[in-house]
Enzyme design. Structure first.
Site: not given
Length: 387
Positions: A168, A71-72, A137-138, A142, A74
Site C-alpha cells: 500500500d 460531492l455525490d 486485493g489488500h 500484493y 452518482k
C-alpha cells in the site's frame, strides 16, 4: 520566506482509506492545495474503520493540510460540479477499481478532453490492464503475487506478516508520487498532461532486487531465511540478548565485522563475515551464544561506543522517544494527535500543519465558491444532497 515547493498546484483527491490519502498528504505538506472529495453519506471509510485501537483513526494521520468537499458523483449535478473543478485542476488522484471513474463520467478521457494539462493518477492493486485488473486485493495479496511475502520470515518457518503495509505505502503511495510529479514537471513545460497508472503489486515487485539476483545467478530464489540478507550471512541479522530483546547486526563491510569481532573478544571470527551455508550457520550460532550472555541494556551500552553497525531493536514506543528521531523533528502534534512529520527536509520549507484532517464537507461551500459557483448554485446542490 519562499513559497512552498508545490504552491499553486491544485489536486483533486478521490482516494480513500490509505495509499492514496498518504500520497496526497505528502503533496499537501509540500504546499499543494489538495481537495479531498468524499461521498455525502459519510465520506472516506477510514473516518470510522481506521480507528483500530481506540479513539484515533489513521484517517487523522494521513489527511492533514487538506480541504474536504462532499460531492455525490452518482448524480449528474455532482459530475458537472466535479468537471468544473477539474477544468482548472493540475492533478487528479483516484484509487477505485479500474473502470469505475469512467462509469461515473469523471475518468481520464473525460477530464483530459476539457483540461489537456491534467495529470491523472490511478492507484490500484494490479493496474489498469492484465488478467487481474478487476480482482479485489489488500496488502498481503500484493506481497504474495510479487514474490516478496515468500521471502519474509525465518528459515523453516511460515511467511511472516509485516505490521507495515509495504504494498500500500511503498508500492502505492510513494510510487504514485514519483510518477505524478514527473508528469507535473512535464506538463508545466509542454502544456500536456499524462495518465499515470500505478499498480501496488508492480511497485513491490520492481524493488525485490536480491531475490532477482538469486534467480539470475542460481536459477531460483533462495528459501526465506537463507539468502544473504535474510539469515544466510552471520554479519547481517537479528540476535537475541539474555533478556529476550534483540540487536540488529549489519556489520557487512570487513572493517565493521572486524570491529565487531574485537568488541565481543572473538578476533578468531574475523575471517568469516561472508560465510554462508553450513559454515555461516555455525558462525551465526557462535554469535547467538555470545549475545545471549548479556542483557539488552548492557549490549546497547557497549555498542553505543563502537562504530560497527550494531544497534538496538527498539520497541515502537521507544522509537517515538528516540533522540535521533526527535532531533530530526519526526514526531509532530496536530490538533492534539501525535503523527509523523514529512520524511524529507527541504531547505526554506519548514513543516507546517496548516490544517488538521478535515471534517467531511467542511470546505464544500468555500471550494465551490472559489470555482465560481454562486450562493444560489451552492444552495441548490445542498438541497439536492449533491453536497
Amino acid at each position: 520566506m519562499r513559497s512552498p515547493p508545490l504552491a499553486g498546484l491544485r489536486v483533486l483527491d478521490l482516494t480513500r482509506l490509505l495509499p492514496g490519502p498518504l500520497a496526497t498528504m505528502h503533496l499537501a505538506d509540500l504546499g499543494a492545495d489538495v481537495i479531498k472529495i468524499e461521498d455525502p453519506g459519510g465520506g472516506d471509510y477510514a473516518r470510522v474503520a481506521g480507528a483500530v485501537h481506540g479513539g484515533v483513526s489513521y484517517f487523522e494521520l494521513v489527511n492533514r493540510n487538506k480541504r474536504s468537499l462532499t460531492l455525490d458523483l452518482k448524480q449528474a449535478a455532482g459530475v458537472d460540479a466535479f468537471m468544473r473543478l477539474a477544468s482548472a485542476a493540475d492533478v487528479i488522484v483516484e484509487g477505485f477499481r479500474p473502470g469505475v471513474v469512467d462509469k461515473l463520467g469523471v475518468g481520464h478521457a473525460a477530464v483530459s478532453s476539457l483540461n489537456p494539462r491534467i495529470v491523472y493518477c490511478s492507484i490500484s492493486g494490479y493496474g489498469q490492464d492484465g488478467p487481474y485488473r478487476d480482482r479485489a486485493g489488500h496488502d498481503l495479496n500484493y506481497l504474495g503475487y510479487s514474490g516478496l511475502l515468500d521471502q519474509i520470515g525465518v528459515a523453516g518457518g511460515a511467511p511472516a506478516v509485516p505490521n507495515f503495509q509495504i504494498g500500500d505505502l511503498l508500492g502505492g503511495s510513494l510510487n504514485a508520487l514519483v510518477g505524478l510529479l514527473a508528469a507535473v514537471v512535464d506538463a508545466r513545460g509542454s502544456g500536456r498532461g499524462r495518465y499515470v497508472d500505478v499498480a501496488m503489486t508492480d511497485g513491490v515487485f520492481a524493488h525485490t532486487l536480491f531475490p532477482l539476483l538469486a534467480v539470475l545467478g542460481l536459477g531460483q530464489a533462495l528459501p526465506r531465511g537463507e539468502d544473504l540478507l535474510s539469515g544466510g550471512m552471520p554479519s547481517y541479522g537479528v540476535y537475541a540478548t539474555r533478556d529476550g530483546r534483540h540487536l540488529a547486526v549489519s556489520a557487512m563491510e570487513p572493517k565493521f565485522w572486524q570491529t565487531l569481532c574485537t568488541t565481543i573478544e572473538r578476533p578468531d571470527l574475523a575471517a568469516f563475515a561472508f560465510a554462508t551455508g553450513s559454515q555461516g550457520q555455525a558462525i551465526r550460532r557462535e554469535l547467538e551464544a555470545i549475545f545471549a550472555q548479556r542483557s539488552f541494556a548492557e549490549w546497547t551500552a557497549v555498542f553505543e561506543r563502537v562504530d560497527c553497525c550494531v544497534t538496538p531493536v527498539l520497541r515502537f514506543e521507544e522509537s517515538l522517544d528516540n533522540e535521533q528521531l526527535r532531533a530530526r523533528g519526526m514526531i509532530v502534534e496536530v490538533a492534539g494527535v501525535k503523527q509523523f512529520a514529512p520524511p524529507f527536509k527541504i531547505s526554506e520549507h519548514p513543516f507546517e500543519a496548516r490544517r488538521a484532517a478535515p471534517a467531511a464537507g467542511e470546505h464544500s461551500a468555500q471550494i465551490l465558491g472559489e470555482a465560481g459557483f454562486s450562493t444560489a448554485e451552492i444552495d441548490e446542490l445542498r438541497s439536492q444532497k449533491v453536497i
